[in-house]
Design a protein around this motif. Structure first.
Motif, short mmCIF file in Angstrom:
data_model
loop_
_atom_site.label_atom_id
_atom_site.label_comp_id
_atom_site.label_asym_id
_atom_site.label_seq_id
_atom_site.Cartn_x
_atom_site.Cartn_y
_atom_site.Cartn_z
N GLN A 1 27.11 4.75 -15.94
CA GLN A 1 27.73 5.06 -14.66
C GLN A 1 28.85 6.09 -14.78
O GLN A 1 29.41 6.51 -13.77
N LEU A 2 29.15 6.51 -16.01
CA LEU A 2 30.29 7.40 -16.24
C LEU A 2 29.83 8.83 -16.47
O LEU A 2 28.76 9.07 -17.04
N PRO A 3 30.66 9.80 -16.07
CA PRO A 3 30.42 11.19 -16.50
C PRO A 3 30.75 11.32 -17.98
O PRO A 3 31.39 10.42 -18.55
N PRO A 4 30.37 12.41 -18.63
CA PRO A 4 30.70 12.56 -20.06
C PRO A 4 32.20 12.53 -20.33
O PRO A 4 32.62 12.05 -21.39
N PHE A 5 33.00 13.04 -19.42
CA PHE A 5 34.46 13.01 -19.55
C PHE A 5 35.05 13.19 -18.16
O PHE A 5 34.33 13.31 -17.17
N GLY A 6 36.39 13.20 -18.08
CA GLY A 6 37.03 13.34 -16.77
C GLY A 6 37.38 12.00 -16.15
O GLY A 6 37.44 11.88 -14.92
N PHE A 7 37.64 10.99 -16.97
CA PHE A 7 38.02 9.67 -16.48
C PHE A 7 38.98 9.03 -17.46
O PHE A 7 39.10 9.45 -18.61
#
Length: 252
Positions: free
Chosen positions: A222-228
């Motif tokens: 459910q996550l993008p590769p980064f940006g969280f």
């Protein structure tokens, strides 16, 4: 803002060798038990609708469920100094930028080496920085109630673990049962080459370098590769080798 749960439920249904036992006390049972212990000197109906407060008693290993391993888990010493336990670690480690590396294209039991990490980072055009929390995705969490759950995850080699720590990473994680390759594969390798350094090779990196690993994460797809951001504060258990965490991802 979105908050995504990255934790599995603590449950007796999880197919792993670590024991988990949950005794559930109903409202009716609590009224009877608590009435006899805490309110034995009172007379009459003391609980609303004759119901007490529900509760649970849990017999649980610190390495069950979604948890953070402390440096003390790997060795009594790290780089010649006493290894820190879960209650001694800087809280800043456990709230930081997250990075997901997708290894769902690899077979069960795949051994991740540094060149694999470099390739995956290149694919998402990301350069690691100190205190990034690196999460390895293989979707093993989707099969956590299957009998072969402990055999299906990918794992990191000692060299890969060293490489991540050398980039300034302090916390790594996996949605598999463990950070190393599955135990049955470690056993096979040891039988072929019986020497120290085969069993728990990635864990034992902690003898020389301080780091933490999160095991049994969930929902990394459910996550993008980064940006969280990742929040994975461990439970504060005195002198313990691990602590449970309600790990979440925060996406602005």
């Amino acid at each position: 803002m979105r908050v995504i749960d990255l934790s599995v439920s603590i449950s007796e249904k999880v197919k792993e060798p670590l024991p988990t036992e949950i005794a559930y006390e109903t409202h009716e049972e609590c009224a009877d038990n608590m009435g006899k212990i805490l309110f034995k000197d009172l007379e009459g109906d003391i609980f609303m609708n004759n119901m007490g407060l529900a509760g649970e008693v849990i017999n649980l290993a610190t390495h069950s469920g979604t948890h953070v391993d402390a440096p003390y888990h790997y060795s009594p010493t790290c780089n010649g100094k006493p290894s820190r336990t879960i209650d001694e670690l800087p809280l800043e480690w456990f709230f930081s930028d997250g990075v997901v590396l997708d290894f769902t294209d690899k077979p069960e039991g795949y051994l991740i080496e540094p060149e694999d990490l470099i390739e995956k980072l290149s694919e998402i055009n990301y350069t690691l920085k100190p205190y990034d929390i690196v999460l390895i995705r293989c979707d093993a969490d989707k099969r956590i109630h299957e009998d072969n759950y402990v055999k299906i995850h990918v794992g990191a080699s000692a060299k890969a673990t060293h490489w991540l720590i050398d980039q300034g990473v302090k916390v790594v994680g996996t949605d598999g049962w463990g950070w190393d390759i599955p135990l049955h594969l470690q056993i096979e390798k040891f039988k072929q080459n019986p020497k120290q350094g085969i069993i728990w090779e990635a864990h034992y990196v902690g003898i020389d370098k301080e780091y933490c690993q999160i095991e049994k994460l969930a929902n990394l797809e459910q996550l993008p590769p980064f940006g969280f951001k990742v929040s994975c504060f461990p439970t504060k258990i005195e002198k313990a080798s691990a602590g449970w965490t309600r790990a979440v991802a925060i996406i602005e």
